[in-house]
Write a protein that holds these residues in place. Structure first.
Motif: not given
Length: 152
Positions: A88-94
């Motif tokens: 989820s953090d990776l998606v938000a960071a992307r």
């Protein structure tokens, strides 16, 4: 008849001796059987104790394995939860990176437009300055001619 009676008494005595020997052997056999029964009972008791100990150890091992399995499942759930959070953090960071790229692209476009506007303003300023210079030059020329006509 006395002889016969003596033989019967002798045989009867032999039978009594034999009977007492058989009875003694029977008593010894009963004693051996009782000892064997006690030994068998002791062995059964030892087997029962061993079985109870094995069952207790098996139950303990099962409980330990169940606890370990529960602990491993809990750790797996925590790892899966952490993985989901990281995804989820990776998606938000992307998404944030994409927005930043878009903002950067917008800023670059704005910079190019601003540069073009500055160039346009600079060119206009040069043109105005040239016009003023040309007007001044023309005014100076008119003044110069007037002075020459008067003084001249």
């Amino acid at each position: 008849a006395d002889e016969q009676l003596a033989r019967v008494k002798y045989q009867l005595n032999d039978l009594r001796v034999s009977h007492n020997g058989v009875k003694d052997e029977l008593d010894r056999t009963k004693m051996r059987n009782a000892a064997l029964r006690r030994e068998l009972t002791d062995l059964k008791a030892a087997d029962t104790v061993a079985i109870i100990k094995l069952k207790a150890q098996h139950t303990k091992d099962l409980n330990n394995d169940a606890f370990t399995l529960k602990d491993v499942r809990h750790n797996l759930e925590m790892e899966q939860k952490a993985r989901k959070e990281m995804e989820s953090d990776l998606v938000a960071a992307r998404k944030t990176a994409e927005k930043l790229h878009q903002s950067l692209d917008g800023l670059m476009v704005d910079m190019v437009k601003a540069g073009q506007s500055l160039d346009l303003i600079a060119n206009k300023a040069k043109m105005k300055s040239k016009e003023k210079t040309d007007k001044l030059s023309h005014s100076d020329a008119v003044v110069d001619r007037a002075i020459q006509k008067k003084g001249g």
